[in-house]
Design an enzyme around this catalytic site. Structure first.
Site, PDB file in Angstrom:
ATOM      1  N   GLU A 452       0.840  -1.219   0.000  1.00 40.19           N
ATOM      2  CA  GLU A 452       0.000   0.000   0.000  1.00 40.19           C
ATOM      3  C   GLU A 452       0.862   1.252   0.000  1.00 40.19           C
ATOM      4  O   GLU A 452       0.560   2.226   0.681  1.00 40.19           O
ATOM      5  CB  GLU A 452      -0.936   0.026   1.217  1.00 40.19           C
ATOM      6  CG  GLU A 452      -2.152  -0.862   1.090  1.00 40.19           C
ATOM      7  CD  GLU A 452      -3.173  -0.369   0.068  1.00 40.19           C
ATOM      8  OE1 GLU A 452      -3.097   0.786  -0.379  1.00 40.19           O
ATOM      9  OE2 GLU A 452      -4.032  -1.186  -0.296  1.00 40.19           O
TER      10      GLU A 452
HETATM   11  C1  LIG Z   1       2.747  -9.852   0.786  1.00 42.37           C
HETATM   12  C2  LIG Z   1       2.413  -8.813  -0.241  1.00 42.37           C
HETATM   13  C3  LIG Z   1       1.098  -8.614  -0.615  1.00 42.37           C
HETATM   14  C4  LIG Z   1       0.787  -7.714  -1.626  1.00 42.37           C
HETATM   15  N1  LIG Z   1      -0.504  -7.609  -2.070  1.00 42.37           N
HETATM   16  C5  LIG Z   1      -0.756  -6.889  -3.197  1.00 42.37           C
HETATM   17  C6  LIG Z   1      -2.043  -6.932  -3.815  1.00 42.37           C
HETATM   18  O1  LIG Z   1      -2.960  -7.611  -3.334  1.00 42.37           O
HETATM   19  N2  LIG Z   1      -2.234  -6.234  -4.969  1.00 42.37           N
HETATM   20  C7  LIG Z   1      -1.248  -5.489  -5.528  1.00 42.37           C
HETATM   21  O2  LIG Z   1      -1.486  -4.889  -6.556  1.00 42.37           O
HETATM   22  N3  LIG Z   1      -0.015  -5.413  -4.959  1.00 42.37           N
HETATM   23  C8  LIG Z   1       0.251  -6.101  -3.812  1.00 42.37           C
HETATM   24  N4  LIG Z   1       1.503  -6.060  -3.235  1.00 42.37           N
HETATM   25  C9  LIG Z   1       2.546  -5.287  -3.893  1.00 42.37           C
HETATM   26  C10 LIG Z   1       3.038  -4.101  -3.082  1.00 42.37           C
HETATM   27  O3  LIG Z   1       2.091  -3.082  -3.082  1.00 42.37           O
HETATM   28  C11 LIG Z   1       4.392  -3.709  -3.697  1.00 42.37           C
HETATM   29  O4  LIG Z   1       5.329  -4.681  -3.265  1.00 42.37           O
HETATM   30  C12 LIG Z   1       4.826  -2.319  -3.291  1.00 42.37           C
HETATM   31  O5  LIG Z   1       4.031  -1.359  -3.920  1.00 42.37           O
HETATM   32  C13 LIG Z   1       6.299  -2.060  -3.637  1.00 42.37           C
HETATM   33  O6  LIG Z   1       6.554  -2.363  -4.978  1.00 42.37           O
HETATM   34  P1  LIG Z   1       7.832  -3.274  -5.345  1.00 42.37           P
HETATM   35  O7  LIG Z   1       7.766  -4.499  -4.532  1.00 42.37           O
HETATM   36  O8  LIG Z   1       7.872  -3.410  -6.815  1.00 42.37           O
HETATM   37  O9  LIG Z   1       9.075  -2.443  -4.832  1.00 42.37           O
HETATM   38  P2  LIG Z   1       9.770  -1.218  -5.600  1.00 42.37           P
HETATM   39  O10 LIG Z   1       8.756  -0.254  -6.075  1.00 42.37           O
HETATM   40  O11 LIG Z   1      10.742  -1.747  -6.587  1.00 42.37           O
HETATM   41  O12 LIG Z   1      10.575  -0.548  -4.404  1.00 42.37           O
HETATM   42  C14 LIG Z   1      11.836  -1.043  -3.913  1.00 42.37           C
HETATM   43  C15 LIG Z   1      12.418   0.004  -2.964  1.00 42.37           C
HETATM   44  O13 LIG Z   1      12.688   1.204  -3.690  1.00 42.37           O
HETATM   45  C16 LIG Z   1      12.033   2.297  -3.102  1.00 42.37           C
HETATM   46  N5  LIG Z   1      11.537   3.211  -4.128  1.00 42.37           N
HETATM   47  C17 LIG Z   1      10.869   2.889  -5.250  1.00 42.37           C
HETATM   48  N6  LIG Z   1      10.558   3.991  -5.943  1.00 42.37           N
HETATM   49  C18 LIG Z   1      11.030   5.021  -5.246  1.00 42.37           C
HETATM   50  C19 LIG Z   1      11.010   6.436  -5.443  1.00 42.37           C
HETATM   51  N7  LIG Z   1      10.414   7.003  -6.489  1.00 42.37           N
HETATM   52  N8  LIG Z   1      11.595   7.213  -4.510  1.00 42.37           N
HETATM   53  C20 LIG Z   1      12.157   6.664  -3.406  1.00 42.37           C
HETATM   54  N9  LIG Z   1      12.215   5.345  -3.182  1.00 42.37           N
HETATM   55  C21 LIG Z   1      11.652   4.532  -4.088  1.00 42.37           C
HETATM   56  C22 LIG Z   1      10.890   1.714  -2.303  1.00 42.37           C
HETATM   57  O14 LIG Z   1      10.493   2.558  -1.231  1.00 42.37           O
HETATM   58  C23 LIG Z   1      11.493   0.401  -1.837  1.00 42.37           C
HETATM   59  O15 LIG Z   1      12.210   0.601  -0.639  1.00 42.37           O
HETATM   60  C24 LIG Z   1       1.818  -6.937  -2.192  1.00 42.37           C
HETATM   61  C25 LIG Z   1       3.142  -7.104  -1.773  1.00 42.37           C
HETATM   62  C26 LIG Z   1       3.455  -8.048  -0.825  1.00 42.37           C
HETATM   63  C27 LIG Z   1       4.894  -8.225  -0.429  1.00 42.37           C
END
Ligand SMILES: Cc1cc2nc3c(=O)[nH]c(=O)nc-3n(C[C@H](O)[C@H](O)[C@H](O)COP(=O)(O)OP(=O)(O)OC[C@H]3O[C@@H](n4cnc5c(N)ncnc54)[C@H](O)[C@@H]3O)c2cc1C
Length: 601
Positions: A452
């Site tokens: 989220e």
């Molecule tokens: C158990 C679990 C359940 C989930 N359930 C759902 C679901 O039901 N539906 C759904 O759609 N998604 C779901 N998610 C996805 C979740 O919302 C994403 O994992 C989250 O948005 C982060 O995206 P990412 O994992 O690609 O990390 P990334 O976006 O790649 O981020 C990696 C790191 O980089 C940092 N970062 C990225 N961009 C920036 C920026 N512009 N500035 C500063 N820092 C940055 C982040 O803060 C983080 O620390 C779930 C995830 C998990 C682990």
């Protein structure tokens, strides 16, 4: 009297709902006219019983037996999950907030969220299925046609269909502008979707006849970035006009993600339109547009404030149950003697007698009760935004909620996770074993700063958007509202006035520091330390929540109120001062992070 629950505190919920937020006054509004303290208590008690008897009882088992795929590629869960969900549905809890015309109870959001605390604390894994379904239903009701509501929401209320939210993709998590799932319009008004969605909670299972995915996708030829995103209803099985299930849609489960915590909840990688199924004789997942084209992200964000406050409350619930477990343990575990007692023949004392254990318990209490106050306060703002009689009151609530949302999501995700860390520490070596519950709470809670919107993304949202929107009106409203509490504390005098003065000084510094950061005219420099800003403002907001609670406890005697006063005092003495060095750093517009060459890391 029944022993106090280690899942959630009935007493604290009652204090916050009735003695502080005065939620019974909501029943003067037409929507809640059927409600009263009796109906609120009855539903809260029902939730507490179901969570205790049907959810908490398999929390550990679900953690130890995570979902797996059988030889047919079907998801297998332990039987207790389905049994618990049947009880939940049977009790009518899927429709707690929905209209009476849909068979709902029309509960205020704040009461519904208080109820959810029991389930989040008892078993987050099993809870994910109905709560995602409810979020899905709320979105369908807000933006769907009457036919879409009839087709998809009514079976959700009956527990025949569950829902998901499909936003993230393998390459696009924080930055949804970069999603690549495509939705191509068809002559019959439907769309065909192709793409891959990652991390989809409750994405596949055999708990229900059907699964209704709400999927973000781009219609070819639309605007670039987030403005080109639309929202689609993509059921696992197509639904015939008479409501019966039709063909299998082209949505396939690629695999399950094996998580650190939240293990009872299925988490999936889904392919849309890969051709594993061929509805209507061809590949492509059949989707129905929800609302208007290109408004998909806006719709999601409309519901996001509520969802994000919900994540903060979920983090609080796990912190809270961890605290109650640690408290219980500290009262019975004996170890050593107090520093002044050198006589080894005297009995060992319960560890709660040791000052350092009290430090850890008071810290947990101040985090979880502060987090709960913040989450319920924001949940009441949702009710104000939706049902206040005066339009100006609705607008005010919406603005305040908007600026508070990144904090209501992130602060508990950080500090109630820290509460879980401390709960392990209170248990010593036992806390590090799977024989006790607290290590699971920590693992379960570790998700909350990630999903989220990550912690970092909420810092950017608060400093980059929320405090500047409408010429800074959101921040001004937040500071003015907190100052009103300071003013009330000043009128009471004594210790409350002193605490209020301490908070006032921090609020003033926040106003100045925000102006400094945005005054440099260099967004990269201002936003480089956005997470520190989020954390400093978060601590100030929770101090405000504590001052509010202390005012509600004023003049009342007994252990419960003394406990509130001591935890509030602890927060002001030990926690609020953390903001000093944070605001110093922010005021200097420090560029250490920006100046760091990636090659140096
Ligand atoms: C158990 C679990 C359940 C989930 N359930 C759902 C679901 O039901 N539906 C759904 O759609 N998604 C779901 N998610 C996805 C979740 O919302 C994403 O994992 C989250 O948005 C982060 O995206 P990412 O994992 O690609 O990390 P990334 O976006 O790649 O981020 C990696 C790191 O980089 C940092 N970062 C990225 N961009 C920036 C920026 N512009 N500035 C500063 N820092 C940055 C982040 O803060 C983080 O620390 C779930 C995830 C998990 C682990």
């Amino acid at each position: 009297m029944a022993p106090a629950s280690v899942i959630m505190s009935r007493r604290d919920l009652q204090f916050l709902l009735y003695e502080w937020l005065d939620v019974c006054t909501l029943s003067t509004r037409e929507r809640f006219a059927e409600h009263s303290r009796e109906t609120f208590d009855a539903v809260l008690e029902l939730g507490a019983d179901i969570a205790t008897e049907h959810f908490a009882t398999h929390n550990k088992k679900a953690d130890q037996n995570e979902p797996y795929l059988d030889s047919d590629g079907k998801v297998v869960l332990i039987d207790e999950v389905k049994q618990a969900l049947e009880v939940f549905v049977e009790a009518g809890l899927m429709a707690g907030q929905l209209d009476a015309s849909l068979g709902g109870m029309q509960l205020p959001n704040v009461v519904a969220k208080a109820l959810q605390m029991w389930f989040h604390a008892a078993n987050v894994g099993t809870t994910v299925y109905p709560f995602l379904t409810m979020a899905n239903a709320h979105l369908l009701i807000a933006y769907g046609s009457p036919e879409q509501v009839r087709t998809f929401v009514e079976p959700m209320i009956a527990g025949r269909f569950f829902g998901t939210m499909c936003l993230s993709e393998p390459q696009a998590g924080s930055s949804l502008a970069d999603i690549t799932t495509r939705a191509v319009p068809q002559d019959d008004g439907t769309y065909r979707l192709t793409g891959t969605k990652m991390w989809i909670s409750a994405g596949d299972h055999e708990l229900t006849e059907n699964i209704v995915h709400l999927v973000l996708a781009k219609i070819p030829g639309g605007p670039a970035g987030v403005k080109g995103i639309s929202l689609f209803i993509v059921p696992k099985f197509l639904v015939e006009p008479d409501g019966n299930l039709g063909e299998r849609n082209d949505v396939s489960l690629v695999g399950l993600n094996h998580k650190m915590g939240y293990r009872g909840g299925t988490n999936t990688l889904l392919n849309f339109g890969e051709g594993a199924h061929t509805p209507g004789g061809r590949a492509g997942a059949v989707g129905h547009l929800l609302g208007e084209k290109h408004h998909g992200l806006a719709y999601m964000f409309h519901m996001m404030n509520e969802a994000r406050v919900g994540v903060g409350l979920g983090a609080t619930a796990l912190g809270y149950t961890g605290y109650l477990h640690a408290l219980d343990y500290a009262r019975t575990r004996t170890q050593g003697r107090l520093p002044g007692d050198k006589d080894p023949s005297t009995p060992a004392v319960p560890i709660i007698e040791h000052a350092d254990v009290r430090r850890m318990l008071l810290a947990q209490k101040s985090y979880v009760e502060g987090g709960l106050a913040l989450g319920l306060y924001c949940s009441l703002l949702v009710d104000e935004q939706d049902t206040a009689v005066d339009v100006a009151d609705r607008e005010r609530a919406a603005l305040l909620l908007d600026v508070l949302t990144p904090i209501a999501k992130s602060w508990p995700s950080q500090w109630c996770l820290e509460a879980n860390n401390l709960a392990i520490q209170v248990h010593g070596g036992y806390g590090y074993t799977r024989d006790y519950d607290v290590e699971q709470f920590y693992r379960d809670n570790r998700l909350n700063p990630i999903h989220e919107g990550t912690h970092g993304i909420h810092g950017l949202d608060l400093l980059g958007r929320k405090v500047t929107m409408r010429g800074g009106a959101g921040l001004s409203l937040l500071l003015d509202t907190a100052e009103t509490t300071v003013h009330r504390a000043a009128q009471v005098g004594g210790e409350l006035a002193q605490l209020g003065a301490q908070l006032h000084a921090v609020l003033e510094r926040i106003a100045k520091t925000t102006a400094t950061l945005h005054g440099v005219g260099e967004p990269n420099a201002a936003l480089a330390n956005a997470t520190v800003y989020l954390e400093a403002v978060g601590h100030a907001v929770v101090a405000w929540m504590w001052l509010e609670q202390l005012l509600a406890a004023e003049g009342k005697s007994g252990d419960f109120y003394d406990g509130k006063r001591q935890a509030g005092r602890y927060f002001f003495r030990w926690e609020l001062p953390r903001t000093g060095p944070q605001l110093d750093l922010l005021g200097s517009v420090d560029t250490t992070l920006l100046d760091t060459d990636p090659d140096w890391l």
